[in-house]
Motif scaffolding. Structure first.
Motif, PDB file in Angstrom:
ATOM      1  N   SER A 272      35.738  41.352  -7.440  1.00 21.81           N
ATOM      2  CA  SER A 272      34.893  42.527  -7.647  1.00 21.81           C
ATOM      3  C   SER A 272      35.758  43.697  -8.068  1.00 21.81           C
ATOM      4  N   LEU A 273      35.239  44.500  -8.987  1.00 18.84           N
ATOM      5  CA  LEU A 273      35.828  45.778  -9.356  1.00 18.84           C
ATOM      6  C   LEU A 273      34.914  46.865  -8.819  1.00 18.84           C
ATOM      7  N   SER A 274      35.449  47.706  -7.936  1.00 26.13           N
ATOM      8  CA  SER A 274      34.642  48.727  -7.276  1.00 26.13           C
ATOM      9  C   SER A 274      35.201  50.103  -7.603  1.00 26.13           C
ATOM     10  N   MET A 275      34.354  51.003  -8.095  1.00 25.69           N
ATOM     11  CA  MET A 275      34.740  52.370  -8.459  1.00 25.69           C
ATOM     12  C   MET A 275      33.876  53.345  -7.686  1.00 25.69           C
ATOM     13  N   GLY A 276      34.519  54.346  -7.068  1.00 22.86           N
ATOM     14  CA  GLY A 276      33.781  55.279  -6.224  1.00 22.86           C
ATOM     15  C   GLY A 276      34.149  56.724  -6.465  1.00 22.86           C
ATOM     16  N   TYR A 277      33.175  57.596  -6.285  1.00 21.95           N
ATOM     17  CA  TYR A 277      33.367  59.050  -6.259  1.00 21.95           C
ATOM     18  C   TYR A 277      32.991  59.497  -4.857  1.00 21.95           C
ATOM     19  N   ILE A 278      33.981  59.951  -4.075  1.00 22.85           N
ATOM     20  CA  ILE A 278      33.766  60.242  -2.661  1.00 22.85           C
ATOM     21  C   ILE A 278      34.201  61.680  -2.370  1.00 22.85           C
ATOM     22  N   PRO A 279      33.352  62.660  -2.606  1.00 25.87           N
ATOM     23  CA  PRO A 279      33.736  64.053  -2.324  1.00 25.87           C
ATOM     24  C   PRO A 279      33.787  64.380  -0.843  1.00 25.87           C
ATOM     25  N   GLY A 280      33.165  63.578  -0.008  1.00 24.20           N
ATOM     26  CA  GLY A 280      33.142  63.820   1.432  1.00 24.20           C
ATOM     27  C   GLY A 280      32.737  62.553   2.155  1.00 24.20           C
ATOM     28  N   ARG A 281      31.864  62.710   3.144  1.00 26.58           N
ATOM     29  CA  ARG A 281      31.405  61.525   3.870  1.00 26.58           C
ATOM     30  C   ARG A 281      30.483  60.665   3.022  1.00 26.58           C
ATOM     31  N   PHE A 282      29.752  61.283   2.092  1.00 23.25           N
ATOM     32  CA  PHE A 282      28.875  60.539   1.200  1.00 23.25           C
ATOM     33  C   PHE A 282      29.601  60.275  -0.113  1.00 23.25           C
ATOM     34  N   GLY A 283      29.252  59.156  -0.742  1.00 24.23           N
ATOM     35  CA  GLY A 283      29.889  58.799  -2.000  1.00 24.23           C
ATOM     36  C   GLY A 283      28.949  58.033  -2.907  1.00 24.23           C
ATOM     37  N   LEU A 284      29.322  57.976  -4.186  1.00 18.46           N
ATOM     38  CA  LEU A 284      28.587  57.223  -5.204  1.00 18.46           C
ATOM     39  C   LEU A 284      29.503  56.125  -5.733  1.00 18.46           C
ATOM     40  N   TRP A 285      28.944  54.931  -5.938  1.00 18.02           N
ATOM     41  CA  TRP A 285      29.747  53.766  -6.284  1.00 18.02           C
ATOM     42  C   TRP A 285      29.118  52.975  -7.424  1.00 18.02           C
ATOM     43  N   LEU A 286      29.983  52.288  -8.154  1.00 18.99           N
ATOM     44  CA  LEU A 286      29.568  51.305  -9.146  1.00 18.99           C
ATOM     45  C   LEU A 286      30.437  50.069  -8.958  1.00 18.99           C
ATOM     46  N   ASP A 287      29.807  48.943  -8.658  1.00 21.83           N
ATOM     47  CA  ASP A 287      30.513  47.680  -8.429  1.00 21.83           C
ATOM     48  C   ASP A 287      30.125  46.673  -9.499  1.00 21.83           C
TER      49      ASP A 287
END
Length: 531
Positions: free
Chosen positions: A391-406
């Motif tokens: 799996s290739l996992s990419m995340g934007y995590i500015p704090g406790r919440f984050g956005l991901w694309l796997d």
């Protein structure tokens, strides 16, 4: 597996002696208790804990664990049969380890309270013995053939003899004929968990050398077991352990253990923050008065009317108007360095720069490569074999919440599954290095069949998973996703296919600035100037 051991021993000793020497499940469980007692007594002697207390802890904890591990599954089975048939009947339903752990922990807590011993101290002492006991208990499961794994073609897969739990279950499922003398080859999950016991011993030994707070060694051992059990449960093939909403009872308990550990660290962190704030406030309140209100180092007074005691470091000059002039017998004036140290003279050196507080922020962006596997929960193993891949996992995590694309690529001998999932995560920080959270998302899966007889299928995908991040440095981290439930839904596939997945890998994190422009590193800033 015990009949095979008896047959092997019969080549060297009499048949009746071979039957006596071949270990049974209860024999291995008894050996586990004895080994745990011996190891715990040896450790207690080195740490100055009374042997009587240790013996009581092992005895009552062991007894409660064995009884609860047998009685609770038996009671649950009886209730289920009562609902289904209207008749109450108690029968052997195996042994569930987590019920035993809960009852054993309760018994140990009672003994510690009675004897006035700190529970955390005893728990740390028991971490290594528990790992040793797990090794022998799971070897007993291997002898009995219970807790077996799924059908596998791996070189170390084992075949259990006729009459074993694996043989009976495969016969009822129509996987083998009645005349077959052995089961299909399955994962030796009992041995996997015995190896997990050795890992627990190693983790507890390392933690004992580094931990500075009582209870940390046991928590490290408990977290190791829960994570290992989550993985091993994906390979189990016996349905009798209890499956609820596609998740086994062992996985449910493991997740509860991890959540309890995370909650414990979160509460401890909060209490430490509150205590630190109180100490800093008390320290600020106890600071000396401003320079204009402090006593003069030369006169020992704070003003014309408010007399203050002289500085104890400096000699106190006469305070009367008739004081003699300085002469040869008077003490020499204090050196300039001492005056500067007490605030009486300005320092030639600039004040040290102030530091911004270190904020526990991780970088905003992360990219990781993970390897893992998937096993179906609602389809027979021969219909949808286990899948594995990356799996290739990419995340934007500015704090406790984050956005991901796997993007995942899993495959087996029949088909390749390519999945793209967009998800949202929530992951609070548990320690300075550990983040534990969850992710949920939706996406699409394309199934490419190896055989040209079947057409490729595109289906919707829904995913829920647990996520752990262990930070090794500012830029590198280890990711573990121990429990992922993935549902692929398409009519061409005969309805939803629910899989249980596990992934682990390495991640690179970048982007030094946190939310609202806060920095993840401390930096020197000029001191604020007064009005």
């Amino acid at each position: 597996m015990r009949p095979l051991v008896v047959h092997w021993l019969a080549h060297y000793v009499r048949a009746d002696l071979a039957e006596l020497l071949a270990p049974t499940w209860f024999m291995c469980v008894g050996i586990a208790g004895l080994v745990g007692l011996v190891v715990m007594l040896a450790l207690a002697r080195r740490r100055g804990i009374e042997a009587g207390t240790v013996a009581a802890v092992v005895f009552w904890g062991y007894l409660a664990a064995v009884l609860a591990g047998i009685v609770v599954p038996m009671t649950i089975d009886a209730i289920e049969r009562l609902i289904a048939t209207g008749h109450l009947q108690f029968r052997w339903a195996g042994m569930t380890s987590f019920w035993g752990y809960l009852a054993g922990a309760g018994a140990v807590a009672i003994v510690c309270k009675r004897d006035g011993v700190a529970l955390a101290r005893v728990a740390d002492l028991a971490a290594i013995p528990i790992g040793a006991a797990l090794v022998f208990a799971r070897l007993g499961c291997f002898m009995a053939g219970c807790d077996y794994g799924k059908v596998s073609a791996l070189p170390w897969a084992v075949r259990f003899p006729a009459g074993s739990p694996a043989w009976h279950d495969q016969l009822r499922a129509g996987l083998i004929p009645a005349g077959r003398v052995e089961s299909l080859a399955v994962h030796p999950t009992q041995l996997y968990e015995a190896l997990l016991g050795l890992v627990i011993i190693a983790v507890a030994w390392i933690a004992a050398r580094r931990a500075r707070t009582e209870g940390r060694v046991f928590l490290a051992a408990a977290a190791t077991y829960a994570l290992g059990r989550l993985l091993i449960e994906t390979l189990r093939g016996d349905a009798g352990r209890g499956i609820y909403a596609g998740v086994s009872s062992g996985q449910i308990f493991s997740l509860l253990v991890l959540l309890a550990i995370a909650a414990r660290f979160a509460v401890t962190k909060r209490l430490i923050a509150i205590a630190t704030t109180c100490v800093l406030a008390a320290h600020a309140h106890a600071q000396p008065a401003p320079a204009d209100a402090r006593p003069s180092p030369l006169t020992g007074t704070a003003g014309a009317t408010d007399a203050q005691p002289a500085d104890p470091v400096l000699p106190t000059p006469p305070t009367t108007t008739d004081a003699a002039q300085p002469g040869d017998d008077d003490p020499p004036p204090p050196p300039p360095s001492l005056l500067r140290a007490t605030g009486a003279a300005p320092s030639d050196e600039p004040p040290p720069p102030a530091l911004e507080p270190i904020r526990p922020l991780r970088p905003r962006f992360a990219v990781g490569l993970l390897l893992g596997g998937a096993t179906t929960l609602n389809r027979p193993g021969e219909q949808v074999p286990d899948l594995s891949g990356g799996s290739l996992s990419m995340g934007y995590i500015p704090g406790r919440f984050g956005l991901w694309l796997d993007v995942d690529r899993f495959a087996n001998a029949d088909a390749k599954h390519t999945t793209a999932v967009a998800s949202v995560s929530f992951a609070p920080r548990v320690t300075s290095r550990l983040w534990i959270g969850a992710r949920a998302g939706i996406g699409v899966t394309e199934v490419n069949f190896m055989s040209p007889t079947f057409s490729d299928v595109t289906a919707s995908d829904v995913r829920i998973e647990a996520h752990l991040e262990y930070v090794m440095g500012h830029n590198w981290a280890v990711w573990v996703r121990p429990l992922t439930i993935d549902v692929v839904n398409a009519a061409e596939l005969g309805g939803p296919i629910t899989t249980l997945q596990f992934r682990a890998g390495l991640a690179y994190r970048f982007g030094d600035r946190g939310p609202h422009g806060q920095r993840a590193y401390p930096r020197a800033v000029a001191p604020l100037e007064g009005p």
